[in-house]
Motif scaffolding. Sequence first.
Motif, PDB file in Angstrom:
ATOM      1  N   CYS A  23       0.838  -1.212   0.000  1.00 37.25           N
ATOM      2  CA  CYS A  23       0.000   0.000   0.000  1.00 37.25           C
ATOM      3  C   CYS A  23       0.868   1.255   0.000  1.00 37.25           C
ATOM      4  N   PHE A  24       1.889   1.269   0.831  1.00 38.47           N
ATOM      5  CA  PHE A  24       2.770   2.437   0.894  1.00 38.47           C
ATOM      6  C   PHE A  24       3.612   2.563  -0.373  1.00 38.47           C
ATOM      7  N   LEU A  25       3.997   1.431  -0.946  1.00 40.22           N
ATOM      8  CA  LEU A  25       4.762   1.478  -2.191  1.00 40.22           C
ATOM      9  C   LEU A  25       3.924   2.044  -3.326  1.00 40.22           C
ATOM     10  N   ILE A  26       2.651   1.670  -3.367  1.00 34.70           N
ATOM     11  CA  ILE A  26       1.750   2.188  -4.399  1.00 34.70           C
ATOM     12  C   ILE A  26       1.575   3.698  -4.234  1.00 34.70           C
ATOM     13  N   LEU A  27       1.356   4.135  -3.013  1.00 35.88           N
ATOM     14  CA  LEU A  27       1.157   5.562  -2.762  1.00 35.88           C
ATOM     15  C   LEU A  27       2.410   6.375  -3.083  1.00 35.88           C
ATOM     16  N   LEU A 206       5.540 -14.651  -6.783  1.00 37.43           N
ATOM     17  CA  LEU A 206       4.386 -14.445  -5.905  1.00 37.43           C
ATOM     18  C   LEU A 206       4.627 -13.271  -4.974  1.00 37.43           C
ATOM     19  N   VAL A 207       5.874 -13.066  -4.532  1.00 37.06           N
ATOM     20  CA  VAL A 207       6.178 -11.933  -3.667  1.00 37.06           C
ATOM     21  C   VAL A 207       5.858 -10.622  -4.382  1.00 37.06           C
ATOM     22  N   VAL A 208       6.293 -10.514  -5.651  1.00 33.58           N
ATOM     23  CA  VAL A 208       6.005  -9.302  -6.421  1.00 33.58           C
ATOM     24  C   VAL A 208       4.503  -9.117  -6.585  1.00 33.58           C
ATOM     25  N   ALA A 209       3.796 -10.203  -6.885  1.00 34.59           N
ATOM     26  CA  ALA A 209       2.340 -10.126  -7.059  1.00 34.59           C
ATOM     27  C   ALA A 209       1.666  -9.637  -5.781  1.00 34.59           C
ATOM     28  N   MET A 210       2.104 -10.142  -4.628  1.00 37.44           N
ATOM     29  CA  MET A 210       1.502  -9.747  -3.361  1.00 37.44           C
ATOM     30  C   MET A 210       1.921  -8.338  -2.938  1.00 37.44           C
ATOM     31  N   LEU A 211       3.104  -7.904  -3.341  1.00 32.74           N
ATOM     32  CA  LEU A 211       3.545  -6.553  -3.008  1.00 32.74           C
ATOM     33  C   LEU A 211       2.785  -5.491  -3.792  1.00 32.74           C
ATOM     34  N   ILE A 212       2.359  -5.822  -5.001  1.00 30.50           N
ATOM     35  CA  ILE A 212       1.749  -4.830  -5.880  1.00 30.50           C
ATOM     36  C   ILE A 212       0.237  -5.016  -6.013  1.00 30.50           C
ATOM     37  N   GLY A 213      -0.208  -6.240  -6.264  1.00 31.80           N
ATOM     38  CA  GLY A 213      -1.619  -6.490  -6.563  1.00 31.80           C
ATOM     39  C   GLY A 213      -2.600  -6.098  -5.473  1.00 31.80           C
ATOM     40  N   GLY A 215      -2.293  -4.095  -2.867  1.00 33.25           N
ATOM     41  CA  GLY A 215      -2.263  -2.653  -2.621  1.00 33.25           C
ATOM     42  C   GLY A 215      -2.920  -1.871  -3.738  1.00 33.25           C
ATOM     43  N   ALA A 216      -2.646  -2.266  -4.991  1.00 30.18           N
ATOM     44  CA  ALA A 216      -3.265  -1.585  -6.130  1.00 30.18           C
ATOM     45  C   ALA A 216      -4.768  -1.793  -6.136  1.00 30.18           C
ATOM     46  N   THR A 217      -5.213  -2.987  -5.754  1.00 30.34           N
ATOM     47  CA  THR A 217      -6.650  -3.266  -5.672  1.00 30.34           C
ATOM     48  C   THR A 217      -7.313  -2.405  -4.602  1.00 30.34           C
TER      49      THR A 217
END
Length: 298
Positions: A23-27, A206-213, A215-217
Motif C-alpha cells: 500500500c505504501f509502495l503504491i502511494l 508471488l512476492v512481487v504479485a503480493m507486493l503490488i496487486g 495494494g493496487a486493488t
Amino acid sequence: MSYDAWIILTGSLVGISCGMIGCFLILRRMAMLADAISHTVLLGIVGAYIVSNAISGINMLIGALIVGLLTAYFVQLLDSSGVQTDAAIGVVFTSLFAIGVILISVFADRVHIDAQHALMGEIAFVPWDLITIFGIEGPRAVYLLGAVLVIVIILIGLFYKEIKVCSFDPQMAVALGIPIMFIHYLLMGMVSISTVAAFDAVGAILVVAMLIGPGATAYLLTDRLSVMLLISAIVGVVSAVAGYYVAVLLNVSIAGSMAMVVGIIFALVFVFSPTHGLMSKWIGRFQSRKEAGVEQGL
C-alpha cells in the motif's frame, strides 16, 4: 493442522505482510523498486551462505536486508545523478541479480539455491520442513513469516503517521522535520525482510504479485489509508486461499495460481470499482453527455 491448511496459512501470511507494505509502495509510486528488491535479495542470500556456509533464517534476513538497502541506495544515487528512475531501477536490478546468479554457480552450486527456485519457490514443500518452538511443531516458513509479519505490523504502528505524511506529501514531511530518508529506507528494509522470508517458500514471482496487486486493488476501492491496509490484507488472504484450490483443481503451480488470482481480483476491481472503475467512469461520462444534450435541447 492439515497439509492444505499449512500451505494456505503460508500464502496468507505472505499476502498480509506484502499487501500492507505494498500500500505504501503504491502511494509512493515505488512499486517497481519492490520488484527490483524482490530479485536482488538473491545476492544477499548467496552472500550470507558464502560468509556463514549455512542457510538459516537469520543469516538470510541480514543478507537480504543489506542488499535490499543497497538496491534502494544505488537507485536513489543514480536517480539523483540525472538517470531516469525506471532506467536506474533496471540497471541496478539486472546487475545485482546477475551477480547473485553468477555467485550461485561458482560458490553455491551444491545447495538448493538456483535462479528457478528463486523465481518460483515451492510452497508445496513447506509442511515438510518442520521445527519446534516452545514445544509446538510447525513449518519453518510459517514461523519465519509470522515473525516478519509481527515486525512489519509493529513498525507500521510505530511510524504510521510519519509514513503516511511522507507518502502523501513529502514536502510537508520535510517542513515538519520528519526524516524522509529514514522512512524511505525503513520501507525498503521491510520489503527486504518480507521478500526473503517468503523467498524459499513461494519465490519472487508471488512476492512481487503480493507486493503490488493487493495494494493496487485496495487503492481503487478506498481513499482512506487505514481501510486500504485492511483491504489489501484481505485481498492477500483471499488470493492465497482461492489460488491454492485453483492449483489443486487444475494440477498447476500453487504460487503461480495465487499470483494469477491476485491479477484476476485486480482486473475485476479495475472494471467494477464504484469510484475508480471503468464501468463507473463510463456511466459518469454517459450521464454527463446526456445532461449536456438535455441542456442544449432546452
